[in-house]
Design a protein around this motif. Structure first.
Motif, PDB file in Angstrom:
ATOM      1  N   ALA A   1      61.906  -5.574  28.872  1.00 22.78           N
ATOM      2  CA  ALA A   1      62.386  -6.638  27.991  1.00 22.78           C
ATOM      3  C   ALA A   1      62.070  -8.014  28.582  1.00 22.78           C
ATOM      4  O   ALA A   1      61.633  -8.931  27.868  1.00 22.78           O
ATOM      5  N   LEU A   2      62.250  -8.163  29.903  1.00 22.89           N
ATOM      6  CA  LEU A   2      62.012  -9.455  30.551  1.00 22.89           C
ATOM      7  C   LEU A   2      60.532  -9.820  30.560  1.00 22.89           C
ATOM      8  O   LEU A   2      60.164 -10.951  30.224  1.00 22.89           O
ATOM      9  N   ILE A   3      59.678  -8.877  30.921  1.00 22.57           N
ATOM     10  CA  ILE A   3      58.248  -9.199  30.965  1.00 22.57           C
ATOM     11  C   ILE A   3      57.692  -9.352  29.557  1.00 22.57           C
ATOM     12  O   ILE A   3      56.792 -10.160  29.310  1.00 22.57           O
TER      13      ILE A   3
ATOM     14  N   VAL B   1      55.016  -8.545  17.629  1.00 23.84           N
ATOM     15  CA  VAL B   1      53.939  -7.713  18.189  1.00 23.84           C
ATOM     16  C   VAL B   1      54.293  -7.276  19.605  1.00 23.84           C
ATOM     17  O   VAL B   1      54.148  -6.101  19.968  1.00 23.84           O
ATOM     18  N   ILE B   2      54.773  -8.217  20.418  1.00 23.76           N
ATOM     19  CA  ILE B   2      55.149  -7.900  21.791  1.00 23.76           C
ATOM     20  C   ILE B   2      56.320  -6.929  21.807  1.00 23.76           C
ATOM     21  O   ILE B   2      56.378  -6.008  22.653  1.00 23.76           O
TER      22      ILE B   2
ATOM     23  N   CYS C   1      48.596 -17.638  28.665  1.00 21.29           N
ATOM     24  CA  CYS C   1      48.542 -16.464  27.783  1.00 21.29           C
ATOM     25  C   CYS C   1      47.786 -15.314  28.436  1.00 21.29           C
ATOM     26  O   CYS C   1      48.285 -14.182  28.502  1.00 21.29           O
ATOM     27  N   LEU C   2      46.590 -15.598  28.946  1.00 27.39           N
ATOM     28  CA  LEU C   2      45.786 -14.558  29.593  1.00 27.39           C
ATOM     29  C   LEU C   2      46.490 -14.036  30.848  1.00 27.39           C
ATOM     30  O   LEU C   2      46.476 -12.827  31.122  1.00 27.39           O
ATOM     31  N   GLY C   3      47.129 -14.931  31.591  1.00 25.01           N
ATOM     32  CA  GLY C   3      47.861 -14.521  32.781  1.00 25.01           C
ATOM     33  C   GLY C   3      49.000 -13.575  32.454  1.00 25.01           C
ATOM     34  O   GLY C   3      49.206 -12.557  33.122  1.00 25.01           O
ATOM     35  N   ALA C   4      49.745 -13.889  31.396  1.00 21.61           N
ATOM     36  CA  ALA C   4      50.862 -13.042  30.992  1.00 21.61           C
ATOM     37  C   ALA C   4      50.382 -11.658  30.546  1.00 21.61           C
ATOM     38  O   ALA C   4      50.986 -10.636  30.886  1.00 21.61           O
TER      39      ALA C   4
ATOM     40  N   PHE D   1      60.808  -9.456  40.648  1.00 19.98           N
ATOM     41  CA  PHE D   1      59.859  -9.759  39.576  1.00 19.98           C
ATOM     42  C   PHE D   1      60.573 -10.028  38.253  1.00 19.98           C
ATOM     43  O   PHE D   1      60.068 -10.777  37.409  1.00 19.98           O
ATOM     44  N   GLY D   2      61.749  -9.432  38.062  1.00 22.09           N
ATOM     45  CA  GLY D   2      62.541  -9.751  36.888  1.00 22.09           C
ATOM     46  C   GLY D   2      62.931 -11.226  36.887  1.00 22.09           C
ATOM     47  O   GLY D   2      62.838 -11.908  35.852  1.00 22.09           O
TER      48      GLY D   2
END
Length: 237
Positions: free
Chosen positions: A152-154, A123-124, A180-183, A100-101
């Protein structure tokens, strides 16, 4: 910009197998205590259907648009990650983390670095830092740094997806909003996994994790449909 109604009419039928496969997963609800190749197949089946969804747009489409190819590659690594997580109690959790990384690196590359949107990145970064602060007391051994790298990756992937949505300037498309919504849903799913695994049991965790995960992957796959517009915009920028 393509209207949502047009999108539903054109892309909806191609997503029917995905919805059916997702329903199969939730109806069967195979116990996680007895991992098997069959349970791995059922879990990965919706992701396989998203491969087919992208391939249904044609090899020429994938060949012409790097964003779509990267999202397809991300879905392939996601399926591998799903399979590894079936056997996470047998020591394959870190393998799933690695898959997943790689997925998040591919998705980040697909979303691109323009516009930069440093405010969204800040913000993230704060949210990612708070998430790791919550998890840190419960982590030990290699997970102390593996989880940090994964967050950090996600987080970076989430930033690049969110940065593409510029509502104030009306510089957005439904596909950017979809990414955006998916992330965001992907981050919710993975944070639920982490809290449930390392901190404390989350009520209905499996349902929350899988519902948000499948929705996230579908939305990210959908974001590739209009990627030709995004590629053209990047070339003009």
């Amino acid at each position: 910009m393509v209207s949502p109604v047009t999108v539903v009419k054109s892309e909806g039928p191609k997503l029917v197998p995905f919805f059916k496969a997702t329903c199969v997963y939730f109806v069967l609800w195979l116990p996680t205590s007895s991992p098997s190749w069959f349970s791995a197949l059922i879990k990965c089946l919706p992701i396989f259907c998203l491969w087919v969804f992208l391939l249904a747009h044609g090899i020429s489409f994938l060949g012409a648009h790097s964003s779509a190819r990267k999202i397809l590659a991300g879905l392939i690594f996601s399926a591998l990650g799903d399979a590894f997580l079936i056997w996470q109690e047998q020591g394959y959790f870190s393998h799933g983390l690695l898959m997943f990384g790689i997925t998040h690196i591919l998705y980040s590359s697909a979303f691109g670095m323009k516009p930069l949107n440093l405010r969204a990145g800040l913000v993230i970064a704060v949210i990612s830092g708070l998430s790791y602060t919550l998890l840190y007391p419960y982590l030990s051994g290699p997970f102390t740094y593996l989880v940090a790298v994964y967050i950090a990756l996600i987080g970076f992937m989430g930033w690049r997806a969110i940065a593409g949505v510029q509502l104030a300037n009306d510089l957005w498309t439904w596909t950017k909003l979809s990414a955006c919504l998916g992330a965001v849903l992907f981050m919710v799913s993975d944070l639920t996994i982490a809290v449930n695994k390392f901190c404390f049991p989350v009520p209905h965790s499996r349902a929350i994790i899988m519902a948000t995960y499948y929705a996230a992957q579908m939305l990210i796959a959908l974001s590739a449909v209009e990627c030709q517009d995004a590629d053209a915009a990047r070339k003009r920028a």
